[in-house]
Design an enzyme around this catalytic site. Structure first.
Site, PDB file in Angstrom:
ATOM      1  N   GLU A 171       3.433  -2.106   7.807  1.00  0.00           N
ATOM      2  CA  GLU A 171       3.528  -3.545   8.067  1.00  0.00           C
ATOM      3  C   GLU A 171       4.496  -3.846   9.225  1.00  0.00           C
ATOM      4  OE1 GLU A 171       4.003  -5.659   4.359  1.00  0.00           O
ATOM      5  OE2 GLU A 171       2.141  -4.834   3.593  1.00  0.00           O
ATOM      6  N   HIS A 412      -5.147 -10.791  -9.972  1.00  0.00           N
ATOM      7  CA  HIS A 412      -4.089 -10.204  -9.157  1.00  0.00           C
ATOM      8  C   HIS A 412      -3.318  -9.186  -9.972  1.00  0.00           C
ATOM      9  CE1 HIS A 412      -0.104 -10.431  -6.814  1.00  0.00           C
ATOM     10  NE2 HIS A 412      -0.957  -9.702  -6.135  1.00  0.00           N
ATOM     11  N   HIS A 413      -3.294  -7.949  -9.491  1.00  0.00           N
ATOM     12  CA  HIS A 413      -2.503  -6.883 -10.101  1.00  0.00           C
ATOM     13  C   HIS A 413      -1.431  -6.436  -9.123  1.00  0.00           C
ATOM     14  CE1 HIS A 413      -5.974  -5.460 -12.975  1.00  0.00           C
ATOM     15  NE2 HIS A 413      -5.371  -6.543 -13.411  1.00  0.00           N
ATOM     16  N   HIS A 482      -3.613  -4.244  -1.431  1.00  0.00           N
ATOM     17  CA  HIS A 482      -2.495  -4.508  -0.523  1.00  0.00           C
ATOM     18  C   HIS A 482      -1.461  -3.383  -0.642  1.00  0.00           C
ATOM     19  CE1 HIS A 482      -2.840  -8.823   0.993  1.00  0.00           C
ATOM     20  NE2 HIS A 482      -4.026  -8.456   0.582  1.00  0.00           N
ATOM     21  N   GLU A 501      -5.133  -4.432   2.866  1.00  0.00           N
ATOM     22  CA  GLU A 501      -4.181  -5.041   3.790  1.00  0.00           C
ATOM     23  C   GLU A 501      -3.757  -3.914   4.738  1.00  0.00           C
ATOM     24  OE1 GLU A 501      -0.235  -7.798   3.457  1.00  0.00           O
ATOM     25  OE2 GLU A 501      -0.240  -5.902   2.388  1.00  0.00           O
ATOM     26  N   GLU A 507       0.783 -13.196   6.511  1.00  0.00           N
ATOM     27  CA  GLU A 507       1.895 -13.663   5.668  1.00  0.00           C
ATOM     28  C   GLU A 507       3.254 -13.519   6.357  1.00  0.00           C
ATOM     29  OE1 GLU A 507       0.790 -10.973   2.547  1.00  0.00           O
ATOM     30  OE2 GLU A 507       2.579  -9.756   2.790  1.00  0.00           O
TER      31      GLU A 507
HETATM   32  C1  NOJ Z   1       2.542  -8.534  -0.805  1.00  0.00           C
HETATM   33  C2  NOJ Z   1       1.134  -8.911  -0.542  1.00  0.00           C
HETATM   34  O1  NOJ Z   1       0.738  -8.513   0.748  1.00  0.00           O
HETATM   35  C3  NOJ Z   1       1.013 -10.388  -0.700  1.00  0.00           C
HETATM   36  O2  NOJ Z   1      -0.277 -10.809  -0.331  1.00  0.00           O
HETATM   37  C4  NOJ Z   1       1.356 -10.759  -2.115  1.00  0.00           C
HETATM   38  O3  NOJ Z   1       1.339 -12.163  -2.240  1.00  0.00           O
HETATM   39  C5  NOJ Z   1       2.743 -10.250  -2.483  1.00  0.00           C
HETATM   40  N1  NOJ Z   1       2.873  -8.868  -2.156  1.00  0.00           N
HETATM   41  C6  NOJ Z   1       3.027 -10.408  -3.973  1.00  0.00           C
HETATM   42  O4  NOJ Z   1       2.198  -9.547  -4.690  1.00  0.00           O
HETATM   43 CA    CA Z   2       1.851  -6.944   2.242  1.00  0.00          CA
END
Ligand code: NOJ
Ligand code: CA
Length: 703
Positions: A171, A412-413, A482, A501, A507
């Site tokens: 990232e 969401h996990h 992700h 991701e 983000e």
């Molecule tokens: C990082 C992820 O990339 C993001 O999309 C997510 O909201 C946060 N972690 C929390 O899980």
């Molecule tokens: Ca991330």
């Protein structure tokens, strides 16, 4: 004396040195394999008469046996030619041609063990793939890889677009430098990445994009990463030789293997045209066909969710503010609410209503489940159970409500990288998803990996991601991962694994210095070569000060460029990431997000240059509509769109979403204009993209 020396030279040459070449189907690329005087395998790659990769050594280090880097002799070589086509389940093209010439070299070590390995080369018109194979021949059964010496010797001090070599994260934003100036510790601001393990100051990640002084675009990557570690690269800043660097496991080794087996493919994509790099299908072609037989349930997902509002701080993942939570002992109903919880029943219904009204497939809800109070930074084993909703999230009611509205809830996990915990609970959490009708899941791996000592990019985790994709496939569940290792084309083999991701997503623009305006143009040449990305485009409220006047963060694009990203970044899973109330303020621009396709019959790379611009046209699957997306970096530019790919003789209406004349990513990012024009295959449109801007178009045949 001289004659004697010459004779000796030729003797050594003929006895010890073996050479064989293979050319690409077009004849342009040539691969030369030799065994040098030490019995070391060496390859050279040419394009015409130009050298692309200078003689480069190959080999693997295995525990308790002499290095598999020398002492080989050639037992046999086999060649074959393949020219076939296959159809991806979801993709950028209806059909993909797989056309290569192959050379497989069987090498034997002439010691007591008589060990064999095979190096298999595949030469495509746009590049090379090769891998090491370990047959089951008795000499080697169970073995431990302790290193790999695969070299990619560059011919000069190429320009390189790199992120730091890091065992845990990708990232980062990209640095553009000469190979001699690579510095992964000083060169990049790595302070904002919390879980980082930078390998060395000369370590970079692949896909590594380079450009040579004599005009070649060269990309080094890998394909089909399974049961092995990711390959990073160490740069020799004087000789410009890049060498593979594997990821250690908790024991300090790299991989534990059992014959028969092979490494992932190492690839070199090369062309004088940057566009060819983006159009290359080498990565997919080197992956195995789909393992999923019935793919009828695998569909693109356009989604919204309780997500950006969490990242901008409008609401929270956690329900209470108390820290020091213990999952097994907690009475969640007794926890005092903080008043900011995002994933409430009411708020989720609001998103479901919006999704139903505007035709979205899914609604992601983050922060629905207990454990977010101290989920991060403590290396806790038991953080989430993936089963227990917070008291204000009525999963029964919401699953009924979503179903009635024809919208899918996306699970969401977040594992908080406690992967042992996740694996223990996976079956039950899938049962839970099945019970409540969840058809898609977003996983996440924020933090240091448990089992402790493992890394995100190591063999153990590489196998975990695949295990999870398989478990979800068995239950007809679509997956978005992700923080995994960056993808290497496995979406061909597991088409339910829609996206990852695995790079610096949108983000970062919400809470860090963000992604520079050139970022998405480099992603096209790097991360996206491995597969679809869940970048989460579609942010219309560009400046975070509009949410909180104390904030200075912002998205580093114009609004129009956010639209263009739906086309330039191929993914069968895309989020409309901003909030419903923001889209309601811009119904005209929002229309493009609603209309744009996510699965394609054809793709044309119109123009591209890493770090500068990308322009792509795509034809919607099973339809006659085309969509175009073009983006620029921090420089404004006029881009030309030659529409000769349109059906000749047909008239089209083009809806053009572009930057207003005074738009600028920093000073005036939300100024856009929408116009309609009549066009046909003879049209050549000229459109101005603002600094940090973009343009998105929909081209429809007139009735
Ligand atoms: C990082 C992820 O990339 C993001 O999309 C997510 O909201 C946060 N972690 C929390 O899980
Ligand atoms: Ca991330």
């Amino acid at each position: 004396m001289k004659t004697k020396l010459t004779a000796l030279f030729f003797l050594i040459f003929f006895v010890s040195v073996f050479a064989q070449t293979v050319t690409s189907p077009s004849g342009l690329l040539k691969l030369e394999f030799i065994l040098d005087a030490n019995g070391t395998p060496v390859y050279t790659l040419y394009s015409g008469t130009d050298i692309i990769v200078k003689p480069s050594r190959m080999g693997i280090f295995v525990k308790n046996i002499p290095a598999l880097t020398e002492g080989f002799e050639v037992v046999k070589t086999e060649t074959k030619s393949v020219d076939e086509s296959w159809e991806p389940v979801l993709g950028e093209y209806k059909s993909i041609r797989n056309n290569y010439n192959e050379l497989a070299v069987t090498l034997k070590r002439n010691d007591a063990k008589k060990l064999f390995i095979v190096i298999r080369f595949r030469l495509f018109n746009d590049g090379l793939g090769f891998r090491y194979e370990f047959p089951n021949n008795g000499a080697l059964t169970y073995f431990t890889v302790t290193g790999e010496r695969t070299e990619f010797a560059m011919t000069g001090n190429h320009k390189v677009f790199y992120i730091p070599g890091d065992y845990d994260t990708n990232e980062y934003f990209y640095i553009t430098a000469a190979l001699s100036d690579v510095n992964s510790i000083k060169g990049n601001d790595i302070s904002e990445i919390s879980t980082k393990t930078v390998i060395a100051d000369n370590a970079v990640q692949s896909p590594l994009m380079m450009k040579s002084d004599n005009g070649y675009y060269i990309n080094i990557f890998e394909a089909a990463l399974v049961d092995y570690t990711a390959m990073h690269l160490l740069v020799d800043r004087k000789s410009f030789v890049l060498t593979s660097a594997l990821v250690p496991n908790a024991a300090g080794d790299n991989a534990n293997l059992q014959t028969p087996c092979s490494t992932p493919w190492r690839t070199v994509i090369v062309s004088k045209k940057a566009e060819d790099i983006l159009a290359s299908k080498i990565t997919l072609n080197l992956n195995e066909p789909s393992r999923i037989k019935d793919v009828s349930w695998i569909k693109p997902q356009k989604y919204i969710g309780i997500w950006w509002e969490l990242h901008i701080g409008k609401s929270s993942w956690n329900y209470g503010d108390t820290a020091n939570i213990r999952l097994s002992e907690m009475n969640w109903n007794a926890l005092k609410p903080n008043g900011k919880h995002g994933a409430t029943t009411e708020n989720t219904k609001r998103y479901i209503d919006f999704a139903a009204k505007h035709g979205f497939d899914g609604v992601l809800v983050e922060g629905w489940n207990v454990g977010w109070e101290d989920w991060y930074g403590h290396q806790k084993e038991e953080v989430f159970d993936f089963l227990t909703p917070y008291p204000d999230f009525d999963v029964d009611e919401l699953s009924r409500y979503a179903k009635a509205k024809g919208v899918g809830l996306i699970m969401h996990h977040e594992t908080s990288a406690s992967v042992t915990n996740y694996e223990r609970r996976l079956t039950k959490s899938i049962d839970f998803m099945n019970k409540y009708g969840y058809k898609a899941v977003k996983t996440g791996y924020v933090g240091r990996i448990i089992p402790r000592g493992e890394f995100h990019d190591g063999q153990w985790m590489v196998n975990h991601y695949v295990r999870v994709a398989e478990a979800f496939a068995e239950n007809k569940i679509l997956l978005d991962a992700h923080e995994p290792v960056r993808p290497t084309g496995l979406n061909r083999t597991y088409p339910n694994w829609l996206a990852c991701e695995a790079a610096r997503g949108n983000e970062f623009n919400a809470w860090s210095r963000g992604n520079p305006p050139e970022h998405e143009s480099i992603l096209a040449f790097t991360r996206l070569l491995g597969g679809p990305m869940d970048y989460t485009p579609g942010i219309f409220r560009i400046k975070m000060s509009e949410w909180d006047k104390n904030k200075t963060e912002q998205v580093h694009t114009t609004l129009a460029k956010q639209l263009a990203l739906y086309v330039t970044m191929y993914s069968p899973l895309h989020m409309a990431a901003d909030l419903p109330e923001v889209y309601e303020q811009h119904p005209d621009a929002f229309q493009f997000i609603k209309d744009v396709a996510m699965d394609w019959d054809d793709t044309k790379i119109l123009a591209a240059e890493p770090g500068d611009y990308v322009s792509i046209a795509r034809k919607a699957k099973g339809k006659s509509n085309w969509y175009i997306g073009a983006i620029t970096d921090e420089n404004e530019r006029i881009m030309e769109f030659d529409l000769s790919f349109l059906d000749p003789g047909k008239e089209y209406t083009a809806a053009i979403y572009s930057d207003a004349d005074d738009a600028h990513w920093e000073n005036n990012p939300t100024a856009y204009k929408i116009e309609t024009r009549n066009v046909n295959s003879g049209a050549k449109l000229k459109i101005r993209l603002a600094a940090g801007g973009g343009v998105a178009m929909e081209l429809k045949i007139k009735n």
